[in-house]
Design a protein around this motif. Structure first.
Motif, PDB file in Angstrom:
ATOM      1  N   ASP A 368       0.827  -1.209   0.000  1.00  0.00           N
ATOM      2  CA  ASP A 368       0.000   0.000   0.000  1.00  0.00           C
ATOM      3  C   ASP A 368       0.861   1.260   0.000  1.00  0.00           C
ATOM      4  OD1 ASP A 368      -2.341   1.543   0.147  1.00  0.00           O
ATOM      5  OD2 ASP A 368      -2.154   1.721   2.324  1.00  0.00           O
ATOM      6  N   THR A 369       0.416   2.287  -0.725  1.00  0.00           N
ATOM      7  CA  THR A 369       1.021   3.615  -0.671  1.00  0.00           C
ATOM      8  C   THR A 369      -0.085   4.620  -0.372  1.00  0.00           C
ATOM      9  OG1 THR A 369       0.708   3.990  -3.059  1.00  0.00           O
ATOM     10  CG2 THR A 369       2.801   3.016  -2.347  1.00  0.00           C
ATOM     11  N   ASN A 370       0.288   5.761   0.148  1.00  0.00           N
ATOM     12  CA  ASN A 370      -0.701   6.778   0.517  1.00  0.00           C
ATOM     13  C   ASN A 370      -1.119   7.555  -0.731  1.00  0.00           C
ATOM     14  OD1 ASN A 370      -2.351   8.224   2.203  1.00  0.00           O
ATOM     15  ND2 ASN A 370      -0.804   9.725   2.742  1.00  0.00           N
ATOM     16  N   ASP A 402     -11.352   7.456   3.629  1.00  0.00           N
ATOM     17  CA  ASP A 402     -10.015   7.342   3.055  1.00  0.00           C
ATOM     18  C   ASP A 402      -9.800   5.875   2.718  1.00  0.00           C
ATOM     19  OD1 ASP A 402      -7.194   7.135   2.582  1.00  0.00           O
ATOM     20  OD2 ASP A 402      -6.922   9.040   3.613  1.00  0.00           O
ATOM     21  N   ASP A 404      -7.268   4.241   1.748  1.00  0.00           N
ATOM     22  CA  ASP A 404      -5.995   3.618   2.084  1.00  0.00           C
ATOM     23  C   ASP A 404      -6.129   2.783   3.355  1.00  0.00           C
ATOM     24  OD1 ASP A 404      -4.409   4.610  -0.060  1.00  0.00           O
ATOM     25  OD2 ASP A 404      -4.408   6.571   0.887  1.00  0.00           O
ATOM     26  N   GLU A 407      -2.091   3.239   8.720  1.00  0.00           N
ATOM     27  CA  GLU A 407      -1.902   4.653   9.029  1.00  0.00           C
ATOM     28  C   GLU A 407      -2.306   5.536   7.857  1.00  0.00           C
ATOM     29  OE1 GLU A 407      -1.038   5.432  12.142  1.00  0.00           O
ATOM     30  OE2 GLU A 407      -1.149   3.260  12.410  1.00  0.00           O
ATOM     31  N   ASN A 408      -2.143   5.043   6.639  1.00  0.00           N
ATOM     32  CA  ASN A 408      -2.494   5.847   5.465  1.00  0.00           C
ATOM     33  C   ASN A 408      -3.986   6.151   5.392  1.00  0.00           C
ATOM     34  OD1 ASN A 408       0.172   5.799   4.624  1.00  0.00           O
ATOM     35  ND2 ASN A 408      -0.101   3.996   3.330  1.00  0.00           N
ATOM     36  N   ASP A 455      -4.780  12.603   6.621  1.00  0.00           N
ATOM     37  CA  ASP A 455      -4.469  11.230   7.026  1.00  0.00           C
ATOM     38  C   ASP A 455      -3.096  11.190   7.685  1.00  0.00           C
ATOM     39  OD1 ASP A 455      -2.511  11.122   5.000  1.00  0.00           O
ATOM     40  OD2 ASP A 455      -3.928  10.301   3.543  1.00  0.00           O
ATOM     41  N   GLY A 457      -0.575   9.252   6.724  1.00  0.00           N
ATOM     42  CA  GLY A 457       0.452   8.713   5.829  1.00  0.00           C
ATOM     43  C   GLY A 457       1.646   9.648   5.727  1.00  0.00           C
ATOM     44  N   SER A 460       1.675  13.173   4.401  1.00  0.00           N
ATOM     45  CA  SER A 460       0.253  13.205   4.704  1.00  0.00           C
ATOM     46  C   SER A 460      -0.528  13.880   3.571  1.00  0.00           C
ATOM     47  CB  SER A 460       0.008  13.960   6.011  1.00  0.00           C
ATOM     48  OG  SER A 460      -1.368  14.064   6.283  1.00  0.00           O
TER      49      SER A 460
END
Length: 533
Positions: A368-370, A402, A404, A407-408, A455, A457, A460
């Motif tokens: 996963d990427t933000n 969101d 994602d 944390e993202n 977020d 990420g 952010s």
């Protein structure tokens, strides 16, 4: 409840106990205020009774089968929440879905939920189990919202199917009995017992069917050579592979298998590993090398020349990943999205020119990427509040989304600090904006509240929205004379109606609350009422 539907109310949790807390800022209060106005001896009393907003939450669950006709009954929401139908009308009840998808509609006249659009479990949830529609019923005056969960159960409306119309194999007559050949897997969009259950192979003169259960619940389908081939007796074989599900009635799909028997090729290719593992970021560009598989063949010459092929047909993996037929290098050919699919499993086959093959499995994890900005949805808001509302009054409820993960996908919302409002989370991804101090229209008649949601990420991502809130006036300011006393001199024997002097008072309130009228206080001059002069 309509017997034509299997929708049943499963759970009701009205969480109205919050109203029993006397110190709760969301408690419904009736506030009696007394304001005393004194002007030139005039005493007036004004009693103001104002309702505060309330915020209540609860949850109701229902269960329905997919593909119910439009207009079908889902549940009696008014009865299950303990509402009078009139409350749905007066509160302007509406459904809030967050993602904009409208499968359920609220009939405010009857207080029931009905099917609005076609509910196809496979289109909504794919392989996710259980499958549910989650939305909120919002009411106003006072503000309330209730979470509704509608589970969609599967019906057997999809037969197993194969993407390819036929499968072809070229096998050497010297192929050793026990050799396994991976077959294309069937697709069944249904789940549970309605999903794909087993396979049948016919005839079984030379081959038998073998199924290998996978950790992810899937099955590798193999055709195993049970009796030796003899090209001189029969150089072509035709078989039928049938996939069946477990629904009622049972559905099936078939594919033809054609086997061309070749002259002897002693050694089959052998992969260096039976399972390969790799991972890539979801934002990797097309052409990124994912992994390289390798097989060895002990034969020489043309019989040792190996070609590679991806066999996947269950999902779109064969479109997203491509393999170099000569080198075994696998590259990214499409785009991946962690939020849609987190792992791909490829079944790769290596074959030589003599028709002998081996297979391996390649597992590719998506990282996963933000890449998703938080979305802000206004669920309910007040455009005007009176200046005497109590601190803690809810003026706006928002919801954030969101896509994602981890944390993202965690979102926090803030507002500017120099205004008499605060924001707090009421439940997962829901935020309330409330007054946190007394308002004064004479000081500030309107506020622009900017909500910023970010977020967690790195880096952010954030989005913002500005809400305008008007402050309406209440009669909380007494008229004030320009001077505390006036003196005037005039000669006697004036004609009645002659102006002696003028007094003036002003009121800081607005509109009718600021209109001033004057009354001459009754007093006496030498025993004669002053009003007679």
């Amino acid at each position: 409840m309509d017997p034509s539907t299997t929708g049943t109310m499963q759970r009701i949790q009205n969480e109205k106990s919050i109203l029993d807390e006397p110190d709760s800022p969301l408690e419904v209060n009736w506030i009696d205020r007394i304001a005393t106005i004194r002007t030139m001896g005039v005493l007036g009393l004004i009693f103001i009774t104002l309702p505060c907003f309330v915020f209540v939450s609860g949850q109701v669950s229902y269960s329905i089968p997919e593909e119910m006709p439009v207009g079908s009954f889902v549940g009696d929401i008014a009865q299950d929440l303990g509402f009078d139908v009139k409350r749905l009308k007066s509160g302007k009840a509406r459904i809030y879905t967050g993602d904009g998808a409208e499968y359920i509609v609220l009939d405010k006249e009857k207080g029931v939920l009905l099917i609005k659009n076609r509910v196809d479990r496979e289109a909504i949830c794919a392989e996710t189990v259980p499958c549910a529609l989650n939305f909120q019923v919002i009411l106003e005056n006072p503000m309330e919202f209730y979470s509704i969960n509608v589970e969609i159960t599967d019906v057997n409306d999809n037969a197993p199917m194969f993407k390819r119309g036929e499968m072809k194999f070229k096998l050497s007559e010297s192929t050793v009995t026990g050799t396994a050949f991976v077959l294309e897997q069937a697709i069944d969009l249904d789940v549970g017992k309605n999903g794909l259950q087993s396979y049948l192979l016919y005839p079984t003169d030379n081959f038998m069917l073998k199924l290998q259960n996978q950790v992810d619940g899937g099955k590798i389908v193999e055709m195993v050579l049970d009796k030796p081939l003899d090209r001189e007796k029969k150089d072509r074989l035709s078989l039928v592979l049938t996939a069946v599900d477990g629904g009622e009635p049972q559905l099936s799909g078939s594919v033809q298998i054609h086997v061309n028997v070749l002259d002897s090729n002693d050694n089959a290719p052998v992969f260096t590993q039976k399972v390969y593992k790799s991972s890539i970021r979801e934002d990797s560009p097309t052409g990124t090398v994912v992994i390289k598989v390798s097989a060895m063949d002990a034969d020489e010459g043309s019989n040792a020349k190996i070609s590679y092929e991806i066999l996947n047909s269950v999902d779109d993996a064969s479109e997203i990943f491509k393999i170099n037929r000569e080198t075994g290098e696998i590259r990214l050919a499409g785009s991946t999205d962690y939020e849609r699919k987190r792992q791909y499993q490829l079944h790769v086959q290596a074959g030589d020119t003599g028709g002998l093959i081996d297979s391996c499995k390649v597992t590719i994890e998506i990282i996963d990427t933000n890449d998703n900005t938080p979305a802000i949805n206004i669920m309910s808001k007040s455009t005007v509040v009176t200046e005497d509302v109590q601190p803690g009054t809810v003026v706006t409820i928002i919801n954030t989304l969101d896509s994602d993960s981890a944390e993202n996908g965690k979102v926090q919302c803030t507002i500017q600090r120099d205004i008499p409002f605060s924001i707090s989370t009421t439940s997962n991804n829901f935020f309330s904006i409330v007054t946190d101090s007394q308002l004064d229209r004479e000081t500030e008649s309107a506020y622009n509240i900017t909500v910023t949601c970010s977020d967690e990420g790195v880096p952010s991502l954030s989005s913002s929205v500005t809400l305008t809130l008007q402050i309406s006036d209440v009669n909380d300011n007494a008229p004030v004379f320009e001077r505390s006393s006036y003196e005037a001199y005039f000669v006697e024997n004036n004609t009645p109606g002659v102006s002696i002097f003028t007094v003036k008072a002003t009121d800081a309130d607005w509109n009718q609350n600021s209109r001033v009228s004057y009354i001459l206080e009754e007093s006496f001059i030498n025993g004669v009422p002053v009003s007679s002069y």
